[in-house]
Motif scaffolding. Structure first.
Motif, PDB file in Angstrom:
ATOM      1  N   PHE A 107       0.830  -1.206   0.000  1.00 37.64           N
ATOM      2  CA  PHE A 107       0.000   0.000   0.000  1.00 37.64           C
ATOM      3  C   PHE A 107       0.866   1.260   0.000  1.00 37.64           C
ATOM      4  O   PHE A 107       0.596   2.218  -0.735  1.00 37.64           O
ATOM      5  CB  PHE A 107      -0.921   0.010   1.216  1.00 37.64           C
ATOM      6  CG  PHE A 107      -2.181  -0.800   1.042  1.00 37.64           C
ATOM      7  CD1 PHE A 107      -2.858  -0.807  -0.156  1.00 37.64           C
ATOM      8  CD2 PHE A 107      -2.683  -1.551   2.086  1.00 37.64           C
ATOM      9  CE1 PHE A 107      -4.011  -1.547  -0.330  1.00 37.64           C
ATOM     10  CE2 PHE A 107      -3.842  -2.293   1.932  1.00 37.64           C
ATOM     11  CZ  PHE A 107      -4.506  -2.295   0.722  1.00 37.64           C
ATOM     12  N   VAL A 108       1.899   1.275   0.820  1.00 35.68           N
ATOM     13  CA  VAL A 108       2.748   2.463   0.906  1.00 35.68           C
ATOM     14  C   VAL A 108       3.527   2.664  -0.388  1.00 35.68           C
ATOM     15  O   VAL A 108       3.649   3.796  -0.891  1.00 35.68           O
ATOM     16  CB  VAL A 108       3.693   2.358   2.116  1.00 35.68           C
ATOM     17  CG1 VAL A 108       4.660   3.539   2.149  1.00 35.68           C
ATOM     18  CG2 VAL A 108       2.904   2.297   3.416  1.00 35.68           C
ATOM     19  N   LEU A 109       4.043   1.586  -0.962  1.00 37.84           N
ATOM     20  CA  LEU A 109       4.771   1.705  -2.225  1.00 37.84           C
ATOM     21  C   LEU A 109       3.847   2.178  -3.348  1.00 37.84           C
ATOM     22  O   LEU A 109       4.245   2.988  -4.196  1.00 37.84           O
ATOM     23  CB  LEU A 109       5.403   0.362  -2.587  1.00 37.84           C
ATOM     24  CG  LEU A 109       6.641  -0.028  -1.755  1.00 37.84           C
ATOM     25  CD1 LEU A 109       7.027  -1.473  -2.031  1.00 37.84           C
ATOM     26  CD2 LEU A 109       7.808   0.894  -2.060  1.00 37.84           C
ATOM     27  N   SER A 110       2.609   1.685  -3.373  1.00 37.96           N
ATOM     28  CA  SER A 110       1.646   2.145  -4.377  1.00 37.96           C
ATOM     29  C   SER A 110       1.363   3.632  -4.216  1.00 37.96           C
ATOM     30  O   SER A 110       1.254   4.369  -5.204  1.00 37.96           O
ATOM     31  CB  SER A 110       0.344   1.347  -4.259  1.00 37.96           C
ATOM     32  OG  SER A 110       0.547  -0.011  -4.566  1.00 37.96           O
ATOM     33  N   ALA A 146      -2.234   6.135   3.446  1.00 41.23           N
ATOM     34  CA  ALA A 146      -2.354   5.220   2.305  1.00 41.23           C
ATOM     35  C   ALA A 146      -2.782   3.826   2.715  1.00 41.23           C
ATOM     36  O   ALA A 146      -3.219   3.042   1.873  1.00 41.23           O
ATOM     37  CB  ALA A 146      -1.011   5.146   1.568  1.00 41.23           C
ATOM     38  N   LEU A 147      -2.661   3.511   3.992  1.00 41.80           N
ATOM     39  CA  LEU A 147      -3.001   2.164   4.451  1.00 41.80           C
ATOM     40  C   LEU A 147      -4.514   1.973   4.416  1.00 41.80           C
ATOM     41  O   LEU A 147      -5.264   2.747   5.004  1.00 41.80           O
ATOM     42  CB  LEU A 147      -2.488   1.934   5.869  1.00 41.80           C
ATOM     43  CG  LEU A 147      -0.980   2.071   6.072  1.00 41.80           C
ATOM     44  CD1 LEU A 147      -0.628   1.794   7.518  1.00 41.80           C
ATOM     45  CD2 LEU A 147      -0.220   1.129   5.151  1.00 41.80           C
ATOM     46  N   GLU A 148      -4.953   0.937   3.718  1.00 34.06           N
ATOM     47  CA  GLU A 148      -6.368   0.579   3.698  1.00 34.06           C
ATOM     48  C   GLU A 148      -6.641  -0.283   4.924  1.00 34.06           C
ATOM     49  O   GLU A 148      -6.534  -1.506   4.882  1.00 34.06           O
ATOM     50  CB  GLU A 148      -6.702  -0.173   2.406  1.00 34.06           C
ATOM     51  CG  GLU A 148      -6.614   0.663   1.149  1.00 34.06           C
ATOM     52  CD  GLU A 148      -7.812   1.587   1.002  1.00 34.06           C
ATOM     53  OE1 GLU A 148      -8.786   1.437   1.770  1.00 34.06           O
ATOM     54  OE2 GLU A 148      -7.779   2.464   0.134  1.00 34.06           O
ATOM     55  N   SER A 157       5.305  11.726   2.819  1.00 34.08           N
ATOM     56  CA  SER A 157       5.556  11.933   4.241  1.00 34.08           C
ATOM     57  C   SER A 157       5.054  10.743   5.045  1.00 34.08           C
ATOM     58  O   SER A 157       4.297   9.903   4.531  1.00 34.08           O
ATOM     59  CB  SER A 157       4.865  13.212   4.713  1.00 34.08           C
ATOM     60  OG  SER A 157       3.454  13.060   4.645  1.00 34.08           O
ATOM     61  N   ALA A 158       5.452  10.689   6.307  1.00 36.72           N
ATOM     62  CA  ALA A 158       4.983   9.610   7.174  1.00 36.72           C
ATOM     63  C   ALA A 158       3.468   9.663   7.320  1.00 36.72           C
ATOM     64  O   ALA A 158       2.800   8.615   7.337  1.00 36.72           O
ATOM     65  CB  ALA A 158       5.659   9.706   8.539  1.00 36.72           C
ATOM     66  N   GLU A 159       2.914  10.881   7.398  1.00 33.98           N
ATOM     67  CA  GLU A 159       1.465  11.013   7.506  1.00 33.98           C
ATOM     68  C   GLU A 159       0.779  10.486   6.254  1.00 33.98           C
ATOM     69  O   GLU A 159      -0.256   9.814   6.327  1.00 33.98           O
ATOM     70  CB  GLU A 159       1.074  12.483   7.732  1.00 33.98           C
ATOM     71  CG  GLU A 159       1.468  13.047   9.095  1.00 33.98           C
ATOM     72  CD  GLU A 159       2.964  13.324   9.200  1.00 33.98           C
ATOM     73  OE1 GLU A 159       3.644  13.382   8.149  1.00 33.98           O
ATOM     74  OE2 GLU A 159       3.450  13.485  10.336  1.00 33.98           O
ATOM     75  N   VAL A 206      10.726   4.682   0.890  1.00 30.56           N
ATOM     76  CA  VAL A 206      10.078   5.792   0.174  1.00 30.56           C
ATOM     77  C   VAL A 206       9.771   6.950   1.121  1.00 30.56           C
ATOM     78  O   VAL A 206       9.732   8.112   0.702  1.00 30.56           O
ATOM     79  CB  VAL A 206       8.797   5.323  -0.547  1.00 30.56           C
ATOM     80  CG1 VAL A 206       9.133   4.373  -1.676  1.00 30.56           C
ATOM     81  CG2 VAL A 206       7.806   4.693   0.424  1.00 30.56           C
ATOM     82  N   VAL A 207       9.567   6.645   2.396  1.00 33.88           N
ATOM     83  CA  VAL A 207       9.362   7.728   3.368  1.00 33.88           C
ATOM     84  C   VAL A 207      10.676   8.459   3.625  1.00 33.88           C
ATOM     85  O   VAL A 207      10.728   9.694   3.640  1.00 33.88           O
ATOM     86  CB  VAL A 207       8.770   7.174   4.681  1.00 33.88           C
ATOM     87  CG1 VAL A 207       8.719   8.274   5.743  1.00 33.88           C
ATOM     88  CG2 VAL A 207       7.375   6.615   4.446  1.00 33.88           C
TER      89      VAL A 207
END
Length: 642
Positions: free
Chosen positions: A108-111, A495-497, A488-490, A481-482
């Motif tokens: 999710f974060v990479l997407s 982005a997390l479902e 950003s971290a926020e 990626v962060v």
């Protein structure tokens, strides 16, 4: 029914007591278990097994009827399993730290990084250019792009990205968009079979195999099957399938919906801007994809003839059409400013640009009988009357030219305004406006695009070479990626479902309950003899079909969680590799294309394509049969025996 005493003589085996006696209820405490015996034979279920089955049955009922959200149902099942003593708290909560959940979080974060850095937007522009205007070529390009992109990012994201692209291609080629949208949704779903991380169902399948004592699946273990399925879908849609696709106009055009890609605004070229001296053609090329220049004004007069070679000067005003992201980008672009803010705002320097943020933007919809209807934007003193400055305009239909201040407002127009938060908050109560909405946008970090692409590639390479497990590799990529400031971290947390994560964790707990209570062993012992004597090909075909049918009422992950442990235990008695059977089940749950309910991507294209429920079965049923045959044949080659 007869009440009969049974005693266990070993794991998974039972024998009747020396003397079978009819007994009164309740039985004596010394009896091992009490069973109901139908005429056909005993049903040997212990109290924990009965409770587990009741919890699963209630969970399935709630998932099918959708009385509650899927994640709430899954979490409720976890609580019920602990409360009834079927699982200990440690066992029930193990799903939240499981490998599938960690891998999904990383994906999710990479997407999100791919989208946040503008990579997805660039890919979309490239696909639009390559797709051209011919139906067959457009089908090939769109389907291939959707399949390849879905292998590493969420297929819903890719489907959403492809819908406007397909609409543009159909409009250029003057054919119905319904000929493109269903194949795009299909390809995005099938593309998930190219890698282990394409769909949560495959991560769950890998987890089940590891719990069964197998090595599990590598990131590219399913790729041979996925490549065969993608090739099959391309041939099918380009040849016989395209004649089954409906030629239908959607119920509402894309322009009838509240679109976010047709905002008009004015850009001012500031003194000393690096854009000064560029030709108009060079400027348009530099910002292609970020905004489209509609008109060019110099000292209030339009420049329309021979402008391609003329040079940009300080003070020139450009009327552009842009996305919300493009509007936000203007504030960060050196040498450019929103004309209205520069003209009427307190300052026109960097401080003004820093004030330009989501909290200071709003959308105002002009009411049907508004005082503003029929008045030009420049005639209304928005700054003093409402405390805001008009920086953009969205109109459902029509093409705007000339200065934004000269545009006469119509009911339904949406103004993008800039101002103090306390002023904006009070605009919703004004009778001139139908509603006041926050202006949702994000600023794309285009300069970090190559970082995002490199980190994504490194995560895949690390997992493929087994330097790190898949879930660790993608978690490391998410952290990367962060740290690289791709988001950003926020933004990473946003982005997390959480619905998907909670559902997968809860579903894994249900699978653990099946295993803990011995229901998987019991079910495998019951079903394996039914398939005994069938050729391996037909066994895999039946397992694929079970996944394909059940996923129409359950999600693909839930289907795999419930059936994969049973299927894995059936492999040894049938002489097949557990990997072949579990992979066939998982691909059946993911690749079945029978109804619009089977995958969320189908629902995403349902209305824009003007489809009907039966369209999906007519197109997808023959293709699903082909998928089942291909999956069984290739799986037997990859995993030939137990």
């Amino acid at each position: 029914m007869a009440l009969v005493e049974w005693r266990r003589c070993g794991p998974g085996s039972v024998r009747p007591a020396a003397a079978v006696r009819r007994r009164s209820w309740p039985p004596r405490p010394r009896l091992a278990t009490l069973w109901l015996v139908p005429a056909t034979g005993p049903t040997m279920l212990s109290p924990p097994q009965i409770v587990c089955l009741l919890i699963i049955a209630l969970t399935l009922l709630l998932l099918i009827t959708e009385w509650l959200r899927a994640d709430v149902v899954a979490l409720g099942a976890v609580v019920a399993l602990v409360a009834t003593g079927v699982l200990s708290p440690e066992q029930a909560l193990k799903g939240f730290s499981s490998e599938p959940v960690i891998a999904v979080i990383g994906a999710f974060v990479l997407s999100a990084a791919v989208v946040n850095t503008g990579l997805a937007e660039r890919l979309g522009q490239w696909v639009t250019r390559v797709a051209g205007t011919h139906l067959l070529w457009g089908l090939l390009v769109l389907m291939l792009a959707a399949a390849l992109l879905s292998a590493l990012t969420h297929h819903l994201l890719i489907t959403a990205l492809m819908v406007p692209i397909a609409t543009t291609v159909a409009a250029r080629g003057q054919f119905s968009v319904s000929r493109l949208l269903m194949p795009v949704s299909l390809s995005a779903s099938i593309g998930t079979t190219l890698t282990l991380i394409g769909a949560p169902a495959f991560l769950v399948a890998d987890h089940v195999l590891q719990e069964a004592g197998r090595e599990g699946l590598g990131i590219f273990s399913l790729t041979p099957i996925g490549m065969a399925l993608v090739a099959c879908s391309l041939v099918y849609m380009l040849l016989p399938g395209r004649w089954l696709l409906p030629e239908r106009v959607a119920g509402g055009s894309s322009g009838a919906r509240f679109a976010l890609d047709d905002y008009y605004t004015e850009i001012l070229i500031l003194d000393g801007a690096p854009q000064v001296g560029l030709s108009f053609a060079a400027l348009a090329q530099r910002y292609s994809g970020r905004f489209e220049i509609i008109d060019w004004l110099r000292r209030g007069d339009p420049i329309r003839h021979g402008r391609e070679e003329r040079s940009i000067e300080a003070g020139d005003v450009l009327l552009v059409r842009s996305t919300p992201e493009g509007l936000a980008d203007i504030a960060d672009e050196k040498g450019l400013a929103l004309h209205a803010v520069a003209k009427y705002g307190e300052t026109a320097d960097a401080a003004t640009a820093e004030q330009f943020g989501d909290e200071r933007l709003a959308q105002l919809v002009i009411a049907p009988r508004s005082y503003l209807s029929g008045r030009a934007v420049g005639e209304v003193d928005f700054r003093h009357r409402y405390g805001v400055i008009v920086v953009g305009l969205w109109r459902r239909e029509g093409w705007l030219r000339g200065e934004l201040s000269g545009v006469r407002l119509q009911p339904g127009d949406t103004l993008v305004v800039w101002g103090e938060p306390e002023q904006i908050d009070g605009l919703g109560a004004q009778r001139e406006f139908l509603m006041a909405l926050p202006f949702r946008t994000r600023r794309l970090r285009r300069s970090r695009a190559w970082w995002a692409l490199g980190i994504l590639g490194a995560s895949v390479a690390t997992a493929a070479t087994e330097l790190l497990p898949v879930h660790v590799a993608f978690l490391a990529g998410a952290i990367g990626v962060v740290l690289a400031r791709c988001l950003s971290a926020e933004e990473a947390y946003a982005a997390l479902e959480l619905r998907v994560i909670a559902f997968i964790a809860g579903a894994i707990s249900l699978g653990a309950a099946l295993e803990q209570t011995g229901l998987t062993t019991l079910a495998a012992a019951e079903f394996a003899p039914l398939l005994d004597g069938f050729a391996p090909f037909w066994i895999l075909l039946l397992i694929f079909s079970a996944g394909a049918i059940i996923t129409q009422v359950l999600s693909d992950a839930a289907t795999v969680v419930l059936l994969a442990p049973i299927v894995a235990r059936m492999a040894a008695p049938l002489g097949l590799a557990p990997e072949a059977m579990v992979a066939s089940l998982a691909i059946g749950a993911v690749a079945a294309f029978l109804t619009p309910l089977g995958h969320h991507g189908n629902l995403l294209v349902y209305a824009p394509g003007g489809y009907r429920f039966g369209d999906f079965f007519r197109v997808g049923a023959p293709l699903t049969v082909l998928f089942a045959i291909i999956t069984a044949l290739v799986a037997l080659r990859l995993w030939p025996g137990g």
